[in-house]
Design a protein around this motif. Structure first.
Motif, PDB file in Angstrom:
ATOM      1  N   HIS A 136       0.819  -1.216   0.016  1.00 19.03           N
ATOM      2  CA  HIS A 136       0.081  -0.100  -0.022  1.00 19.03           C
ATOM      3  C   HIS A 136       0.735   1.236  -0.205  1.00 19.03           C
ATOM      4  O   HIS A 136       0.491   2.142  -0.716  1.00 19.03           O
ATOM      5  N   LEU A 137       1.907   1.161   0.623  1.00 12.34           N
ATOM      6  CA  LEU A 137       2.802   2.385   0.860  1.00 12.34           C
ATOM      7  C   LEU A 137       3.538   2.631  -0.404  1.00 12.34           C
ATOM      8  O   LEU A 137       3.333   3.862  -0.970  1.00 12.34           O
ATOM      9  N   THR A 184      -1.260   9.762  -0.385  1.00 19.05           N
ATOM     10  CA  THR A 184      -0.580   8.677   0.113  1.00 19.05           C
ATOM     11  C   THR A 184      -1.093   8.157   1.598  1.00 19.05           C
ATOM     12  O   THR A 184      -1.211   7.113   2.029  1.00 19.05           O
ATOM     13  N   SER A 185      -1.585   9.319   2.512  1.00 12.86           N
ATOM     14  CA  SER A 185      -1.661   8.932   3.720  1.00 12.86           C
ATOM     15  C   SER A 185      -2.887   8.308   3.831  1.00 12.86           C
ATOM     16  O   SER A 185      -3.114   7.292   4.569  1.00 12.86           O
ATOM     17  N   ALA A 186      -4.121   8.544   2.985  1.00 19.51           N
ATOM     18  CA  ALA A 186      -5.568   7.911   3.021  1.00 19.51           C
ATOM     19  C   ALA A 186      -5.032   6.431   2.560  1.00 19.51           C
ATOM     20  O   ALA A 186      -5.705   5.494   2.963  1.00 19.51           O
ATOM     21  N   GLY A 187      -4.220   6.279   1.375  1.00 19.17           N
ATOM     22  CA  GLY A 187      -3.834   4.999   1.056  1.00 19.17           C
ATOM     23  C   GLY A 187      -3.204   4.184   2.002  1.00 19.17           C
ATOM     24  O   GLY A 187      -3.208   2.640   1.862  1.00 19.17           O
ATOM     25  N   TRP A 236      -9.551   9.246  -3.577  1.00 15.88           N
ATOM     26  CA  TRP A 236      -8.727   8.554  -4.473  1.00 15.88           C
ATOM     27  C   TRP A 236      -7.657   7.524  -3.747  1.00 15.88           C
ATOM     28  O   TRP A 236      -7.798   6.312  -4.111  1.00 15.88           O
ATOM     29  N   GLY A 237      -7.096   8.107  -2.763  1.00 13.81           N
ATOM     30  CA  GLY A 237      -6.219   7.160  -1.953  1.00 13.81           C
ATOM     31  C   GLY A 237      -7.012   6.078  -1.286  1.00 13.81           C
ATOM     32  O   GLY A 237      -6.733   4.900  -1.499  1.00 13.81           O
ATOM     33  N   LEU A 238      -8.355   6.138  -0.897  1.00 15.43           N
ATOM     34  CA  LEU A 238      -9.113   5.005  -0.045  1.00 15.43           C
ATOM     35  C   LEU A 238      -9.657   4.256  -1.396  1.00 15.43           C
ATOM     36  O   LEU A 238      -9.644   2.938  -1.018  1.00 15.43           O
TER      37      LEU A 238
END
Ligand SMILES: [Zn+2]
Length: 135
Positions: A6-7, A29-32, A107-109
């Motif tokens: 994920h990172l 990135t944080s949300a992902g 988008w990240g989620l």
């Protein structure tokens, strides 16, 4: 899916989507990645072990195939409602429609949940195609 996957997928996608916009890239990135903190919390609740080292150790062995004689406990997927795409994605996209600054989060989620869902399908197909054990 592994946290490191994920990172790097979130970071790479954020750099491609927002090459000159650091704040949206960080939000993406944080949300992902940070959505997976629910695994850590659920691990702590189920095991009583609130150490990061314990959680990382468990995360490593839970991805391995169960070896004969391995009696260590397994605690399932450790996913909260945050990993329910039908609940989270409509909600976050409705919010992002009203506040455009939230679009990178949405988008990240979306990327995160799509990757998790893809992994679930691949594991299901793998299990379905596995030959039956000999009697
Ligand atoms: Zn996840």
């Amino acid at each position: 899916m592994r946290l490191r996957t994920h990172l790097w997928t979130s970071t790479l996608t954020a750099l491609l989507l927002y090459p000159r916009k650091p704040l949206p890239a960080v939000l993406f990135t944080s949300a992902g990645v940070l959505i997976d903190l629910d695994h850590l919390l659920i691990y702590g609740w189920r095991t009583g072990d609130w150490s990061l080292v314990g959680a990382i150790g468990y995360n490593r062995y839970r991805h391995r195939t169960l070896a004969p004689g391995d009696t260590r406990p397994r605690y399932g997927k450790l996913r909260s409602w945050l990993h329910q795409p039908l609940l989270v994605l409509p909600t976050v996209w409705i919010l992002a429609r009203r506040r455009s600054a939230l679009r990178p989060v949405a988008w990240g989620l979306t990327l995160h949940l799509a990757l998790d869902l893809t992994e679930d399908w691949l594991r299901w197909i793998q299990r379905w195609n596995r030959p039956a054990p000999p009697h």
